[in-house]
Design a protein around this motif. Structure first.
Motif, PDB file in Angstrom:
ATOM      1  N   MET A 167      -0.516   4.117   6.028  1.00 47.72           N
ATOM      2  CA  MET A 167      -1.103   4.722   7.227  1.00 47.72           C
ATOM      3  C   MET A 167      -0.265   4.369   8.452  1.00 47.72           C
ATOM      4  O   MET A 167      -0.065   5.197   9.335  1.00 47.72           O
ATOM      5  N   VAL A 168       0.219   3.135   8.497  1.00 50.49           N
ATOM      6  CA  VAL A 168       1.039   2.743   9.642  1.00 50.49           C
ATOM      7  C   VAL A 168       2.329   3.565   9.690  1.00 50.49           C
ATOM      8  O   VAL A 168       2.750   4.002  10.766  1.00 50.49           O
ATOM      9  N   SER A 220      -2.902   0.523   3.950  1.00 50.48           N
ATOM     10  CA  SER A 220      -2.750   0.253   5.385  1.00 50.48           C
ATOM     11  C   SER A 220      -1.312   0.472   5.803  1.00 50.48           C
ATOM     12  O   SER A 220      -1.040   1.062   6.856  1.00 50.48           O
ATOM     13  N   VAL A 221      -0.393  -0.014   4.973  1.00 50.90           N
ATOM     14  CA  VAL A 221       1.017   0.100   5.333  1.00 50.90           C
ATOM     15  C   VAL A 221       1.426   1.579   5.382  1.00 50.90           C
ATOM     16  O   VAL A 221       2.130   2.015   6.294  1.00 50.90           O
ATOM     17  N   GLU A 239      -0.596  -7.012   3.861  1.00 51.25           N
ATOM     18  CA  GLU A 239      -1.680  -6.035   3.995  1.00 51.25           C
ATOM     19  C   GLU A 239      -1.662  -5.094   2.789  1.00 51.25           C
ATOM     20  O   GLU A 239      -0.669  -4.991   2.082  1.00 51.25           O
ATOM     21  N   SER A 240      -2.758  -4.357   2.601  1.00 42.40           N
ATOM     22  CA  SER A 240      -2.828  -3.478   1.436  1.00 42.40           C
ATOM     23  C   SER A 240      -1.859  -2.303   1.594  1.00 42.40           C
ATOM     24  O   SER A 240      -1.505  -1.914   2.714  1.00 42.40           O
ATOM     25  N   LEU A 283       2.834  -6.606   9.007  1.00 37.88           N
ATOM     26  CA  LEU A 283       1.935  -6.069   7.987  1.00 37.88           C
ATOM     27  C   LEU A 283       2.144  -6.704   6.615  1.00 37.88           C
ATOM     28  O   LEU A 283       1.491  -6.298   5.656  1.00 37.88           O
TER      29      LEU A 283
END
Lengths: 292, 284
Positions: free
Chosen positions: A99-100, A96-97, A92-93, A89
């Motif tokens: 959420m992961v 997003s991170v 990535e924004s 990741l």
């Protein structure tokens, strides 16, 4: 208000605070080094508690070996999560991170429930029961020991960051990744190390918590308290985390003792909102050094 | 005068100490591509002899920083890659080695813009510099503090609060902690007062003289650089367009006009001569 109650509440508050600080330390480590907000910190705590339980009760290992086993599992967990979940990741924004890590939390919690079920498990106390008398108050020995163990581990971590070669390397990477690379400090290694250390500090917190309560899936909810602590402390300061943990622990115990135990549970979150309104960078938030 | 003069320095043109040993760093036809489309270096070949100082001159965007990043292995962090050619360091092919391994081999880079660890103390910055060698040894620290006595009193200060000159001293000291055999500096004089620039080049010359460190330095201030350097390379648009001993370059009319700001006969450049610009740039 008498001295006795005050002493009792203070010791309980300090013990809670020290364990909270330990749990939050991992969060701060990861945020500082990798700028990732880890919503799975509570699950790390849960896994720590269960791993120790499995080693100590199910496998019947002696305490020290069980602790070592827990540390090995925690390091492995941290490294695996970093390598296979976070590293892909990179770039990535932030959302997003985040959420992961939320998803990761759900997965880890689910796996623990699959293995150990949902009912609470009693763990034979590792820390001696007994009571000691301090200032007229009879204090349970295990709370005091929790405080001592957590304090020792916190000091060890603090010294590690301040003095050791890898501690300096971690701070260097947090400060300027590219410059660190020119010193031969690999950011990847530091990232893996911060996840591993975060899992280890969560393990210690999990084991201590399990010892004074029980091994249940509810240990996760303690992970939620990490947020008031780190916001209060300033998100990227180790000292701030310790102070934040102690403030949250003490205020919860005092409100519970002098006012209402139910209300005490929401006190940390009231503090969270207040601190976000008046001092969003926390008590010890990093002063951004700007020279023009 | 031949502009791509690859012959060894002529006796009268050679700098007194340019009699360095074998090339310790050898770039052969290096080509670098950023983002798979932008060709930043178009076949750069450089040789730096052991124990010498080489200066890399040229306008902005010529590819000087990219060259140093290629040598230190930092390109992958900027989506760049070496697409052709090879780099040899001490007779070892390091073209695709990772950055940390190169530091362990003895290649250190001081990046442009100083890049101190702002929130770390001066002492911790130096400790970070010694990372590849374990912990900072007493002798290494003493040596750095002997070179930069100003840093002694600032040991416990967060590096971000240091002045520009002090930060540059710290950056060089931090690089020294790794005991590099090749020290590369990317515009160490950037944003510093002229007297400080002179000091910085004094340190570089001293490092080279006393510790035998080979130096490759990028510099906009060509006069300053050619004063301490033994050899110079001029880059433009991703190529080496001119190379020679420092003395040769100092006397080259093009270098004089474009980099030293001197007119035909050593006079200061004036706007009268601007019409020469197009004609003079015949090395392109």
């Amino acid at each position: 208000m008498n001295v006795e109650t005050l002493t009792t509440l203070t010791v309980y508050g300090l013990a809670d605070g020290a364990v909270l600080a330990l749990a939050a330390l991992g969060f701060v480590l990861i945020y500082k080094a990798t700028q990732v907000i880890n919503f799975a910190q509570g699950e790390f705590l849960l896994i720590g508690g269960y791993t120790f339980y499995a080693a100590f009760v199910l496998f019947g290992l002696p305490t020290t070996v069980a602790v070592l086993f827990g540390v090995v599992v925690a390091v492995a967990l941290g490294v695996v999560v970093e390598r296979f979940v976070l590293r892909p990741l990179v770039g990535e924004s932030a959302i997003s991170v985040i959420m992961v890590t939320v998803g990761l939390a759900a997965v880890l919690r689910g796996v623990m429930q699959l293995i150990f079920g949902v009912q609470a498990r009693q763990m034979p106390a590792v820390l001696p029961a007994g009571t000691v008398e301090v200032l007229g108050a009879r204090l349970p020995l295990n709370r005091l020991l929790v405080l001592v163990v957590a304090a020792v581990v916190l000091i060890a971590f603090a010294l590690f960051f301040r003095r050791s070669r890898h501690g300096v390397a971690m701070r260097a990477v947090a400060d300027d990744q590219q410059a660190a690379l020119t010193m031969g400090i690999s950011a990847r290694r530091v990232f893996a190390m911060s996840w591993a250390l975060a899992a280890v500090s969560a393990l210690v917190a999990g084991v201590l918590l399990a010892d004074i309560t029980a091994v249940t899936p509810d240990l996760v909810s303690f992970g939620l308290l990490v947020f008031p602590v780190v916001i209060l402390g300033g998100l990227d300061s180790v000292a701030g985390t310790i102070v934040g943990g102690i403030i949250i622990g003490l205020s919860e115990q005092f409100v519970s003792g002098f006012y209402d135990p139910g209300f005490a549970q929401i006190v940390p979150f009231i503090l969270l909102v207040v601190i976000l309104m008046v001092r969003p960078y926390g008590l010890f938030g990093q002063v951004r050094i700007e020279r023009v | 005068m031949t502009l791509r003069d690859r012959s060894p320095a002529t006796p009268e043109g050679a700098h007194q100490a340019s009699s360095g040993g074998d090339p310790v760093l050898r770039l052969h036809n290096i080509e670098v591509i950023y983002d798979r489309v932008v060709l930043a270096l178009r076949g750069v070949s450089i040789e730096v002899a052991e124990g010498t100082i080489a200066a890399l001159l040229g306008p902005n965007g010529a590819g000087k920083s990219t060259t140093l990043k290629a040598v230190s292995g930092l390109l992958p962090t900027e989506r760049g890659e070496i697409s052709d050619g090879h780099i040899r360091f001490c007779d070892r092919d390091v073209t695709h080695l990772d950055a940390a391994a190169r530091v362990r081999l003895g290649i250190s880079l001081c990046m442009e813009g100083r890049h101190v660890f702002k929130h770390l103390t001066v002492a911790d910055n130096l400790a970070a510099g010694a990372y590849t060698r374990g912990t900072a040894s007493r002798e290494d620290l003493d040596l750095v503090y002997e070179y930069f006595p100003r840093l002694v009193g600032l040991r416990r200060r967060a590096a971000g609060y240091l002045s520009g000159g002090e930060q540059q001293q710290l950056v060089i000291g931090r690089a020294m902690m790794a005991r590099p055999s090749l020290l590369m500096l990317d515009e160490p004089s950037l944003g510093l007062a002229p007297t400080l620039v002179e000091d910085i080049f004094g340190y570089i010359a001293r490092l080279n003289r006393e510790l035998g460190t080979t130096v490759l330095v990028i510099e906009q201030n060509a006069r300053q650089a050619l004063e301490v350097a033994h050899r110079g390379y001029v880059m433009e648009q991703g190529r080496i367009v001119l190379e020679g001993s420092a003395a040769q370059l100092r006397n080259n009319p093009d270098v004089k006009e474009f980099y030293l700001g001197l007119g035909e006969h050593g006079r200061r450049k004036s706007y009268r001569d601007v019409k020469h610009y197009k004609r003079r740039k015949h090395w392109l």
